[in-house]
Structure formats: structure tokens, C-alpha cells
Design a protein around this motif. Structure first.
Motif, PDB file in Angstrom:
ATOM      1  N   MET A 260       0.863  -1.182   0.000  1.00 39.24           N
ATOM      2  CA  MET A 260       0.000   0.000   0.000  1.00 39.24           C
ATOM      3  C   MET A 260       0.901   1.234   0.000  1.00 39.24           C
ATOM      4  SD  MET A 260      -2.971  -1.313  -0.146  1.00 39.24           S
ATOM      5  CE  MET A 260      -4.078   0.052   0.190  1.00 39.24           C
ATOM      6  N   PRO A 261       0.772   2.126  -0.998  1.00 42.42           N
ATOM      7  CA  PRO A 261       1.744   3.208  -1.185  1.00 42.42           C
ATOM      8  C   PRO A 261       1.990   4.080   0.041  1.00 42.42           C
ATOM      9  CG  PRO A 261       0.311   3.046  -3.090  1.00 42.42           C
ATOM     10  CD  PRO A 261      -0.243   2.107  -2.069  1.00 42.42           C
ATOM     11  N   ALA A 262       0.957   4.371   0.820  1.00 43.46           N
ATOM     12  CA  ALA A 262       1.118   5.299   1.940  1.00 43.46           C
ATOM     13  C   ALA A 262       1.493   4.599   3.241  1.00 43.46           C
ATOM     14  CB  ALA A 262      -0.168   6.098   2.133  1.00 43.46           C
ATOM     15  N   ILE A 263       1.630   3.273   3.210  1.00 40.87           N
ATOM     16  CA  ILE A 263       1.839   2.543   4.465  1.00 40.87           C
ATOM     17  C   ILE A 263       3.164   1.793   4.491  1.00 40.87           C
ATOM     18  CG2 ILE A 263       0.891   0.772   5.992  1.00 40.87           C
ATOM     19  CD1 ILE A 263      -1.873   1.413   4.949  1.00 40.87           C
ATOM     20  N   PHE A 264       3.511   1.091   3.409  1.00 44.36           N
ATOM     21  CA  PHE A 264       4.608   0.121   3.488  1.00 44.36           C
ATOM     22  C   PHE A 264       5.959   0.768   3.803  1.00 44.36           C
ATOM     23  CE2 PHE A 264       5.370   1.498  -0.836  1.00 44.36           C
ATOM     24  CZ  PHE A 264       6.739   1.355  -0.991  1.00 44.36           C
ATOM     25  N   SER A 265       6.140   2.037   3.448  1.00 42.09           N
ATOM     26  CA  SER A 265       7.447   2.671   3.632  1.00 42.09           C
ATOM     27  C   SER A 265       7.611   3.328   4.995  1.00 42.09           C
ATOM     28  CB  SER A 265       7.657   3.727   2.540  1.00 42.09           C
ATOM     29  OG  SER A 265       6.658   4.736   2.632  1.00 42.09           O
ATOM     30  N   VAL A 266       6.555   3.336   5.812  1.00 41.32           N
ATOM     31  CA  VAL A 266       6.646   3.962   7.138  1.00 41.32           C
ATOM     32  C   VAL A 266       7.521   3.099   8.034  1.00 41.32           C
ATOM     33  CG1 VAL A 266       5.329   4.715   9.162  1.00 41.32           C
ATOM     34  CG2 VAL A 266       4.391   5.040   6.852  1.00 41.32           C
ATOM     35  N   ARG A 267       8.523   3.704   8.656  1.00 38.03           N
ATOM     36  CA  ARG A 267       9.482   2.940   9.451  1.00 38.03           C
ATOM     37  C   ARG A 267       9.012   2.711  10.880  1.00 38.03           C
ATOM     38  NH1 ARG A 267      15.282   5.620   7.521  1.00 38.03           N
ATOM     39  NH2 ARG A 267      15.066   5.101   5.297  1.00 38.03           N
ATOM     40  N   ASP A 268       8.291   3.665  11.422  1.00 36.70           N
ATOM     41  CA  ASP A 268       7.831   3.531  12.798  1.00 36.70           C
ATOM     42  C   ASP A 268       6.722   2.489  12.866  1.00 36.70           C
ATOM     43  OD1 ASP A 268       5.858   4.378  15.110  1.00 36.70           O
ATOM     44  OD2 ASP A 268       7.815   5.256  15.608  1.00 36.70           O
ATOM     45  N   GLU A 269       6.945   1.413  13.625  1.00 45.99           N
ATOM     46  CA  GLU A 269       5.994   0.307  13.668  1.00 45.99           C
ATOM     47  C   GLU A 269       4.663   0.726  14.272  1.00 45.99           C
ATOM     48  OE1 GLU A 269       6.201  -2.593  12.255  1.00 45.99           O
ATOM     49  OE2 GLU A 269       8.173  -2.050  11.458  1.00 45.99           O
ATOM     50  N   HIS A 270       4.677   1.589  15.284  1.00 48.64           N
ATOM     51  CA  HIS A 270       3.423   2.050  15.886  1.00 48.64           C
ATOM     52  C   HIS A 270       2.607   2.869  14.880  1.00 48.64           C
ATOM     53  CE1 HIS A 270       4.454   0.617  19.885  1.00 48.64           C
ATOM     54  NE2 HIS A 270       5.652   1.172  19.757  1.00 48.64           N
ATOM     55  N   ALA A 271       3.292   3.736  14.143  1.00 51.42           N
ATOM     56  CA  ALA A 271       2.589   4.526  13.132  1.00 51.42           C
ATOM     57  C   ALA A 271       2.041   3.637  12.024  1.00 51.42           C
ATOM     58  CB  ALA A 271       3.538   5.573  12.549  1.00 51.42           C
ATOM     59  N   LYS A 272       2.827   2.620  11.628  1.00 52.39           N
ATOM     60  CA  LYS A 272       2.372   1.702  10.583  1.00 52.39           C
ATOM     61  C   LYS A 272       1.139   0.924  11.036  1.00 52.39           C
ATOM     62  CE  LYS A 272       5.605  -0.286   8.329  1.00 52.39           C
ATOM     63  NZ  LYS A 272       6.734  -1.171   7.971  1.00 52.39           N
ATOM     64  N   THR A 273       1.140   0.463  12.292  1.00 58.95           N
ATOM     65  CA  THR A 273      -0.017  -0.252  12.838  1.00 58.95           C
ATOM     66  C   THR A 273      -1.254   0.634  12.833  1.00 58.95           C
ATOM     67  OG1 THR A 273       1.414  -1.609  14.232  1.00 58.95           O
ATOM     68  CG2 THR A 273      -0.905  -1.459  14.865  1.00 58.95           C
ATOM     69  N   ALA A 274      -1.070   1.913  13.207  1.00 55.04           N
ATOM     70  CA  ALA A 274      -2.202   2.853  13.224  1.00 55.04           C
ATOM     71  C   ALA A 274      -2.749   3.079  11.820  1.00 55.04           C
ATOM     72  CB  ALA A 274      -1.756   4.175  13.848  1.00 55.04           C
ATOM     73  N   LEU A 275      -1.868   3.128  10.833  1.00 50.22           N
ATOM     74  CA  LEU A 275      -2.316   3.329   9.456  1.00 50.22           C
ATOM     75  C   LEU A 275      -3.095   2.124   8.937  1.00 50.22           C
ATOM     76  CD1 LEU A 275       0.867   5.027   7.950  1.00 50.22           C
ATOM     77  CD2 LEU A 275      -1.376   6.075   8.261  1.00 50.22           C
ATOM     78  N   PHE A 276      -2.632   0.910   9.258  1.00 46.79           N
ATOM     79  CA  PHE A 276      -3.387  -0.289   8.866  1.00 46.79           C
ATOM     80  C   PHE A 276      -4.774  -0.291   9.509  1.00 46.79           C
ATOM     81  CE2 PHE A 276       0.717  -2.613   7.802  1.00 46.79           C
ATOM     82  CZ  PHE A 276       0.396  -2.760   6.467  1.00 46.79           C
ATOM     83  N   GLU A 277      -4.833   0.033  10.795  1.00 48.89           N
ATOM     84  CA  GLU A 277      -6.117   0.045  11.503  1.00 48.89           C
ATOM     85  C   GLU A 277      -7.047   1.098  10.907  1.00 48.89           C
ATOM     86  OE1 GLU A 277      -9.177  -0.910  13.872  1.00 48.89           O
ATOM     87  OE2 GLU A 277      -7.292  -2.025  13.686  1.00 48.89           O
ATOM     88  N   ASP A 278      -6.485   2.263  10.615  1.00 50.81           N
ATOM     89  CA  ASP A 278      -7.293   3.338  10.027  1.00 50.81           C
ATOM     90  C   ASP A 278      -7.834   2.918   8.666  1.00 50.81           C
ATOM     91  OD1 ASP A 278      -8.191   6.176   9.978  1.00 50.81           O
ATOM     92  OD2 ASP A 278      -6.824   6.288   8.255  1.00 50.81           O
ATOM     93  N   TRP A 279      -6.984   2.256   7.862  1.00 52.78           N
ATOM     94  CA  TRP A 279      -7.430   1.811   6.535  1.00 52.78           C
ATOM     95  C   TRP A 279      -8.582   0.823   6.651  1.00 52.78           C
ATOM     96  CZ3 TRP A 279      -8.141  -2.585   3.725  1.00 52.78           C
ATOM     97  CH2 TRP A 279      -8.223  -2.455   2.342  1.00 52.78           C
TER      98      TRP A 279
END
Length: 766
Positions: free
Chosen positions: A168-187
């Protein structure tokens, strides 16, 4: 970083541009946050200066479009393409668009973006049949997320990262794991609570939708029945929600093969989302395999395929079967152990024996590839390689027999082939020109010329032009704009003409792997500024080898040898004695023909000469015999190629004469007939460098240089098939037919005659 990641090459872009070239309306559809809006809003605006981006997420636009649909389109009629995001929110817009494009059939008028299927479930009744071209966009595949070059293989670490993070273009490159988890949940939350509600004709429960999505990720075999059993829900209600999730592109429905047992299974669109929902290692492998093949099928493959899975009676699984309409079939199976036994291949071997011609591919965590019993056993990371390598095939689908990446960088900057341009070699033996457009990248670095802008800031347009009359190379055409009063531009000592608005085209012929361009600006008082660019051509050596075999020559010589059937008749009427002396015979003779063509002013003006002579008669009963000589001089114009077709129109002069072989039978035949000729020709390119050529010729003739009349003439035509041999020389097979009619008056006699010939020959070019 999240913004810049969108700038990675997306394979869908070339497909989208091709659809816009041929369809009045184009629909680009895919799940939320797969890159639709960014691609249309940020990338296309640089390619289409008259484009306009609108989104129905903006409430004022949404209300205007619903209340005054036709007026809404009229307000933006000057824009092309008009890009409408979330188009499914105004179903009435489709009827209005149909009306507009029926009035104006210009391609590329509208680009509709949607995160759902355009169907009656969103109350869209107008399908725009015959007017709409569809483009499906998926999450980034492995090669897109890595941004790797064609020659680089995917590593095991990169592959594992993709299984965990997805594409997913806006998610896979995020390095912070907490931020990435929040983005998956939001999606997931937005998908289950907001996106699903766009299907207003269905009664859908957001909580149940979330549970179904999670079970599609976790269950080994997520069918309608197994999900209903796990959630203790009615299977018909589950089916409704599964259908809705497929409509918004969140799930892929994978049907069983016709020879298989089982029901359709549902896979989550992205391995990163599936991983967040608790998917197993094998499930994420399955999703990745399907994604890679879907991307390849949509963006690259010329012939589309259908996808199935296969489950045997013993419950063993072949994870994916890609089946073409032509009967071709690729069978994929995934394995989670490094040690592979003979029994592990039994299912695939059994399926391939029942379906001869199938290609078996077995992915496992092995260290290197190894064939076994006609089955390719590949490391898991090779799963992304077929799509990666097939990028080359994708550019070939534009009928280009070669591909070369280009990069344009500033002096003292590192040269990196970041963008690609299609380099077209002409497949036919006599093709004078073949044009393609591609993209180059300019890296901005000092010193730079003030107010000098290359097209689209960082991107320039490249037009590749194979021109061997200048030597082996490419002619690059770069567009830009220079807005500075009373200043002039030049490149490598040659002046550059600028238009009233400052636009210009810089043409440079590239003959080496690296070409330096020095651009100078000179002011009215002698002031000078300069800018240095370098054009780098990776793979230049391979290009030169191929070019020597495939490029057309400025001068082409052909030698033909064939058999000619001749039917000849004449009548000499003595007016004073009232005596008619007829002669008539047929014969077969071997014929030699030579032709020479020279490109006078490339790529259009061409001249040529050809001559034929019947050298020896084949055994026959007739005691008569003639030898025919013909010489053609031609000069003409080759029009620009349209698709695979090219038309040429020639004029010239024709000379023909005969020589009597058996003079004991009396005098007969004609001598020194000549006259002007008209010679239209048509050529079509075929696959693999082959071509077909056809021509007509009309020539009014007379004896000596007497006044030409249409009572004596030659009418001829022919066709030939040409292909390149292994050494690069063309081989031609041709059929020619002609009819000569002459009528010559003398003071005491009238001489008339007819000659018809049919020739079949084989030619070799130099």
C-alpha cells in the motif's frame, strides 16, 4: 517520505496513457489508497497540460454535480482529460458523460476514478459500452516497492519485508511500527465503516464486515461456507458481504479450476493488510503470488489470463493456475520447507499429465533454482522476478523490437537510469523511420541558464529516431522553454529557434554510450550563460550489436532469381498489301532482377532503380523465343508511418525492349518502348521483423521519344513477403504480374501486340 514514495515508477501508468489515447472515457479503479488520486492529480497533470482534477469528496462539487449534472460538465468542457475522483458518488454523471462523448468523440475526454465497481450496486445504470476503457490498479508489487532496476534481483530480506509490510503506497514505507499499525487500523476501519456504505442497495453491517475480512486472512480455506460456520452466521448474509468487499476491491475472488473440487475462496488484496489481520506465512505467500500475477496480467501481458486454484480429492492444493484463452497454462505451487521430496511434486505432476503443455513452477525456500521432472523449482524471492523481467515485454507490446532505459543528468552529477524511454528499431528491411515517445530525467545542478525550463520541469520528451544514414545511433528530441528577451540559445554550436512563447525543440544525435550537450545562452551585450547535460544510454553495446542487424541502410541492394511465365502475341498489318502477319506463343524462362534504393533526403525522399532480364528459356515445345529487358527509374516520397502501415508514392521513367532468340522464324518482338510511370506502394510491418510489400505501376509507353499516348501502356502489380535471416540480411519472396499493350503506326503498316507475364522469385538483400 510518504509523499515521495508515490513517485516510484508505477507500471499502471503506461497502461493508463494507452487507454487515454484510444478511449473517450477511461475508468481507473482500485481499492482505497492504492495510488489512484496521486497518479491522476500529480503525475498526469505533467503529461496533460489541459487536465483538471476534481473530487466528489468535496461536498460543494458533489452537490453541484447532483443538482445540475449536464451544466457541471459544460463548466469544465475546456479541460481534457477532466479527471473526476470518486465518480461513483454521482451515478447521474455517467448518463451525462455518455451524451457528451457521443457529441464529441475525441479520445481521452474523461478519466473517472473509483474505489468501487461502476455497477448497479452503486445505482450506476449507464455502462458506457463501447466508450469506456477500464484500468485496474493494485497495491504496489514487489519490484515497485523496492524501486529496483531491471538487472537487480530481489533479495530474500526484501521479499520477507514485502510479506510483512505489503505494497500500500502510503503505508509500506513507514518505518515507525506504531505509526504503521495505526495506518493499517485506520485503513480497515474506513473500509468497513465508510467505503462499504457506498453500496446503498445492500444491507451491510460494518462489524460483520470487519470480522469477515479478518477470517479471510486467517482461515486456511476462506470460502462462504467456512466463514459462515466460523462466525455462526447465515451463509447468504456472508455471501452478500463478500460480494460487497469484492465490489470495493478489498478481496480477490479466486474460483476453483473446472477440474477442481471446492468453492470460490477469497484472498485479501495486500499481504501487509493480511499480516495485520493475523494471516499465516503461507497465506501471505499465496496473496503475494496472486498479486504478482494480477499485476503482470494487467500491466504487462499482451494476452489476458484467467486465474484459478486447484484442490485435489486428497485436499492438496495448487495455489494458482494462470490460464490463457489460447490454451497456455502456468501452474504455481507454494511450499514452506527447504527439503523437497519426490512425493511433494506428485499433485503438480498429476495435473500437468492431465493438461499437456502446462508449465509447472514450484516456489519454496530453497537457495537456488533447480529443474526437476519438467517442473521449475525456484526460491521464494524469485516470485517477483517474472513480473520484474516482464517490464521489458511490456514495452515490446507497443510493437517495439528493442527497449533501452535512458537517463539525462547534469554535468558533475552521477548518472542513474531512473526513467525509461522506448527505443524503436524498425523491424522491416527497408523501414526508413520509426518514432516513439518516452521520458527522461534532468537532475538540476548548477550552473544553470536563467529562465531555461525543460518540459515539465524535471521531465523532457524523447523522440527516438533510428537513422543509420548518419551512422548507428538515435536522434533525441528534447522540448523546453526559454523566456528571456533578446537572448539566444545554442547547443554544441548550433542555434536553437524559440517560438513566440519561448518553446523550443532541441534535436541531438546520440552516437555513443554517453553524449555531452553544451547549451549556451547569449545576451544582447555579449553576456553568456551555459548549462551542460549528459545523455547516458545503458546497454549501448547490446544496442549496437542489434542495430547492425536490424537498422535500415541508406542504400539497399537486392538480387532476385525467379521463374517467369510469358504469353506474347503480336500482329503486323501491311496496309498496302492488306496482309496480316500474326505471331503468338507462350514460354517459361528464368529471370534475374536487380534493385537498388537510396535514401536521398531522410526519412522521406527516396530514389531507386531496378532492372530485370529473362536469361534462359525452360524446355518447351515452342521454337519461338524472346528475352525481355526492363529498367525502372523511380523517385518518390515516403509518408510517415501510421501504426504498422507506410505508404509511398513514386514517379519515374520506364524502359523495356525484347531480343529475338530464334531469328529463323522471322522478325518479331518490340524494341525501345519507354515512358513515364506512376508507382504507388504500401508496406505493412509484421511480427519479428517481417513485412509485406505491395505496389501498382502504370506506365504509358511509346517507341523512341515520340509523344506519349494512353493507347500503349504497361500495367503491373506485385506483392512480396520479407523477413530477416540470422545474419541480419533480408530475404524476400515476391510475386509480380504485368500486362503490356502496344499499338504503333507506321506509314505503311500497323503494329499491335500484347505481352502478359507472371513471375515468382526469391531475393536476397545486402
Amino acid at each position: 517520505m510518504r509523499y515521495m514514495i508515490h513517485l516510484r515508477n508505477r507500471l499502471v501508468l503506461q497502461v493508463l496513457l494507452k487507454r487515454l489515447k484510444y478511449f473517450r472515457v477511461v475508468a481507473m479503479q482500485g481499492a482505497r489508497q492504492t495510488g489512484k488520486s496521486f497518479l491522476a492529480r500529480e503525475i498526469l497533470k505533467n503529461k496533460f497540460k489541459k487536465s483538471k482534477y476534481l473530487t466528489f469528496d468535496q461536498q460543494s462539487l458533489l452537490a453541484h454535480a447532483k443538482d445540475q449534472t449536464h451544466t457541471f460538465l459544460k463548466d469544465y468542457s475546456d479541460f481534457s482529460p477532466l479527471i473526476i475522483d470518486e465518480a461513483q458518488k454521482v451515478p447521474e454523471i455517467f448518463d451525462a458523460i455518455k451524451y457528451e462523448v457521443d457529441l464529441d468523440q475525441t479520445p481521452g475526454k474523461y478519466l473517472l476514478l473509483g474505489s468501487t465497481e461502476f455497477s448497479y450496486l452503486t445505482k450506476i445504470r449507464e455502462a458506457l459500452t463501447g466508450r469506456l476503457g477500464r484500468v485496474r490498479i493494485y497495491p504496489m508489487n514487489i519490484s515497485e516497492t523496492i524501486g529496483t532496476h531491471l538487472k537487480k534481483a530481489i533479495t530474500r530480506a526484501q521479499f520477507v519485508k514485502y510479506l510483512n509490510d505489503g505494497g500500500m503506497p502510503a503505508i509500506f514505507s513507514v518505518r515507525d511500527e506504531h505509526a504503521k499499525t495505526a495506518l493499517f487500523e485506520d485503513w480497515i476501519q474506513l473500509t468497513c465503516t465508510r467505503d462499504i456504505q457506498q453500496l446503498k442497495t445492500l444491507k451491510l453491517d460494518p462489524d460483520l464486515t470487519y470480522q469477515i475480512l479478518a477470517h479471510c486472512a486467517k482461515l486456511e480455506e476462506p470460502t462462504r461456507v467456512t466463514i459462515a460456520r466460523a462466525l455462526h452466521e447465515d451463509s447468504r448474509r456472508i455471501e452478500t458481504h463478500l460480494r460487497a468487499l469484492c465490489e470495493i476491491f478489498v478481496l480477490h475472488r479466486l474460483n476453483p479450476h473446472p477440474l477442481s473440487k471446492g468453492k470460490p475462496i477469497y484472498l485479501v488484496l495486500d499481504p501487509g493488510i493480511a499480516n495485520y489481520l493475523g494471516a499465516s506465512w503461507m497465506k501471505r505467500l499465496h496473496i503475494t503470488l496472486l498479486n504478482e500475477q494480477l499485476c503482470k496480467n494487467t500491466y504487462i501481458d499482451k494476452k489476458k489470463k484467467q486465474f484459478f486454484y486447484y484442490r485435489s480429492t486428497g485436499k492438496n492444493l495448487l495455489h494458482l493456475i494462470a490460464e490463457g484463452l489460447d490454451g497456455s497454462r502456468e501452474v504455481f505451487q507454494l511450499f514452506d520447507r527447504e527439503q523437497i521430496k519426490k512425493t511433494d511434486l506428485e499433485l503438480m505432476r498429476s495435473f500437468m499429465s492431465r493438461n499437456p503443455g502446462s508449465k509447472g513452477i514450484f516456489f519454496a525456500p530453497v537457495l537456488e533454482a533447480s529443474p526437476r521432472e519438467k517442473i521449475s523449482i525456484l526460491p521464494l524471492e524469485k516470485m517477483g522476478i517474472p513480473t520484474l523481467l516482464s517490464i521489458l515485454t511490456f514495452f515490446v507490446t507497443f510493437s517495439l523490437p528493442w527497449f533501452s532505459p535512458f537517463a539525462l543528468s547534469a554535468e558533475k552529477e552521477s548518472i542513474a537510469p531512473k526513467s525509461k524511454a522506448a527505443l524503436a528499431l524498425p523491424p522491416g528491411p527497408n523501414t526508413p523511420v520509426w518514432k516513439r515517445e518516452g521520458k527522461l530525467l534532468i537532475t538540476k545542478a548548477p550552473p544553470r541558464i536563467t529562465n531555461l525550463e525543460w518540459r515539465n520541469e524535471d521531465a523532457v520528451l524523447l523522440e527516438t529516431l533510428p537513422t543509420t544514414w548518419k551512422g548507428l545511433g538515435i536522434e533525441a528530441m528534447i522540448e523546453g522553454r526559454y523566456r528571456r528577451t533578446h537572448w539566444t540559445l545554442s547547443c554544441n554550436g548550433v542555434g536553437i529557434k524559440t517560438g513566440k512563447d519561448g518553446h523550443f525543440r532541441l534535436n541531438s544525435f546520440l552516437t555513443h554510450k554517453e553524449t555531452t550537450l553544451h547549451v549556451f545562452a547569449k545576451g544582447p551585450s555579449g553576456e553568456k550563460e551555459e548549462e551542460t547535460l549528459r545523455v547516458y544510454v545503458p546497454g549501448w553495446e547490446s544496442f549496437i550489436v542489434l542495430a547492425k542487424k536490424r537498422f535500415p541502410k541508406r542504400s539497399v541492394f537486392n538480387f532476385y532469381l525467379g521463374i517467369t511465365g510469358i504469353s506474347y502475341s503480336e500482329s503486323l498489318f501491311d496496309i498496302g498489301k492488306n496482309i496480316d502477319i500474326p505471331t503468338k506463343f507462350t514460354e517459361y524462362a528464368s529471370t534475374v532482377r536487380f534493385s537498388y534504393n537510396y535514401m536521398l533526403i531522410p526519412p522521406h525522399w527516396n530514389a531507386g532503380i531496378s532492372a530485370y532480364f529473362t536469361i534462359a528459356a525452360l524446355p518447351q515445345a515452342s521454337k519461338l523465343g524472346l528475352r525481355f529487358l526492363g529498367v525502372n527509374f523511380r523517385f518518390g516520397y515516403l509518408f510517415d508511418q501510421v501504426g504498422a502501415w507506410q505508404y509511398g508514392l513514386y514517379g519515374g521513367y520506364y524502359y523495356t525492349s525484347t531480343f529475338v532468340i530464334n531469328s529463323s522464324s522471322g522478325k518479331y518482338g518490340f524494341a525501345n518502348m519507354l515512358g513515364p510511370q506512376l508507382y504507388p506502394a504500401l508496406r505493412k510491418e509484421l511480427k519479428d521483423g517481417a513485412s509485406i510489400f505491395t505496389y501498382l505501376k502504370f506506365s504509358p509507353v511509346s517507341t523512341q521519344f515520340n509523344f506519349v499516348t494512353f493507347t500503349s501502356y504497361e500495367l503491373a502489380g506485385g506483392a512480396s513477403y520479407s523477413f530477416h535471416m540470422g545474419n541480419g540480411h533480408p530475404l524476400n519472396i515476391g510475386l509480380d504480374i504485368s500486362r503490356l499493350h502496344f499499338n504503333v503506326s507506321f506509314p505503311t503498316a500497323l503494329f499491335t501486340g500484347n505481352s502478359s507475364t507472371l513471375s515468382l522469385g526469391v531475393g536476397y538483400g545486402f
